[in-house]
Design an enzyme around this catalytic site. Sequence first.
Site, mmCIF file in Angstrom:
data_model
loop_
_atom_site.group_PDB
_atom_site.id
_atom_site.type_symbol
_atom_site.label_atom_id
_atom_site.label_comp_id
_atom_site.label_asym_id
_atom_site.label_seq_id
_atom_site.Cartn_x
_atom_site.Cartn_y
_atom_site.Cartn_z
ATOM 1 N N HIS A 294 -2.124 -0.931 10.009
ATOM 2 C CA HIS A 294 -1.655 -2.292 10.236
ATOM 3 C C HIS A 294 -0.445 -2.254 11.151
ATOM 4 O O HIS A 294 0.239 -1.231 11.260
ATOM 5 C CB HIS A 294 -1.258 -2.968 8.916
ATOM 6 C CG HIS A 294 -2.413 -3.350 8.045
ATOM 7 N ND1 HIS A 294 -2.655 -4.635 7.639
ATOM 8 C CD2 HIS A 294 -3.392 -2.596 7.492
ATOM 9 C CE1 HIS A 294 -3.733 -4.669 6.876
ATOM 10 N NE2 HIS A 294 -4.199 -3.443 6.767
ATOM 11 N N GLU B 88 0.812 -1.224 0.000
ATOM 12 C CA GLU B 88 0.000 0.000 0.000
ATOM 13 C C GLU B 88 0.843 1.272 0.000
ATOM 14 O O GLU B 88 0.503 2.261 0.636
ATOM 15 C CB GLU B 88 -0.996 0.002 1.170
ATOM 16 C CG GLU B 88 -2.130 -0.975 0.972
ATOM 17 C CD GLU B 88 -3.388 -0.623 1.742
ATOM 18 O OE1 GLU B 88 -3.529 0.544 2.183
ATOM 19 O OE2 GLU B 88 -4.253 -1.510 1.903
#
Length: 423
Positions: free
Chosen positions: A272, A49
């Site tokens: 995350h 990402e």
Amino acid sequence: MKPNFSLRLRIFNLNCWGIPYLSKHRADRMRRLGDFLNQESFDLALLEEVWSEQDFQYLRQKLSPTYPAAHHFRSGIIGSGLCVFSKHPIQEITQHVYTLNGYPYMIHHGDWFSGKAVGLLVLHLSGMVLNAYVTHLHAEYNRRKDIYLAHRVAQAWELAQFIHHTSKKADVVLLCGDLNMHPEDLGCCLLKEWTGLRDAYLETRDFKGSEEGNTMVPKNCYVNKQELKPFPFGVRIDYMLYKAVSGFYISCKSLETTTGNDPYSGTPLSDHEALMATLFVRHSPPQQNPNSTHRPAERSPLMSVLKEAWTELGLGMAQARWWAAFASYVIGLGLLLLALLCVLAAGGGAREAAILLWTPSVGLVLWAGAFYLFHVQEVNGLYRAHAELQHVLGRAREAQDLGPEPQPALLLGQQEGDRTKEQ
């Protein structure tokens, strides 16, 4: 290769949540990530990402003194988001874009536009060949009604096949990434059973970090607390998986995750949690390598997972065919409506109404046509994975004379590669 060969590898993995204009405090988090990676000096940093080219170039420049080798895997419309930074020279690079990756009309999810993929880099370390893979699979937006389950299972199978066919010359295989699957999920089990990869969290001798190794935790201020409500301790969807072949042995000495905070400043680096592992690779006789052999007890889980995946892909194919048929009916109705409008316009009785309805009718036919073509493509993509699994199951039954328990070595096809290396 010296008999007492030993190599330590420090690996870092993080889904960076770097969506331009949408991710909070993106620039500041990228800056702090660069500082952290420079300070820790890992052998490999594998990231997901990193959607912005600007962010990648910033990290590349900032990390170049510590990580001279870097690569950004580009695919799709907005990119795969995958990139790697290595302290060691990268010998080879390639990538594979997954055949199926969600639906283009689900714009609010956006996975289809990103071109989810798996990236591969090959490193030569003290005479040892390391294949390192980084990937990001389709997100799970609703666990109770997961419309993307078949796509994610197909991606897991493609990933497993890609690793199997590209790692035959490797001594050590490492896979890092956001699989968007819980450890017990079908796709995760399929990937590990077929490739023989081992989970660093389950194998490590020393773990420090979040409860149960979870990589999305409620205490992280960037996490959507409502999504994690069914999971009070969080979920584990980011992984480090590894194995050794051809006379090497690999072990995970330690594994650490962040716990909702930056290790230094306290503010999270992402929504995350990061994974940080210390792996040790040493030389060992091939017959002592636990990754090259499969005990009889492992036969049943592999076959069970293969059959379950085959069934799930079959259900996905049926659903995709239904949508393709639905679109074809809409196309037929739209064409009939256009023909009726042409007759009305030619007759002059309702000319103005016919002209007003002409444009939306053409739009309906074009939309249904695109919808039909996409779902036909989806059927073909699912069929490919389904046929491969059916072939594997068929070969297993033949090998056992239609017995219930095939030889795992025949299914995995890995011993052939091992024998080639030993010659």
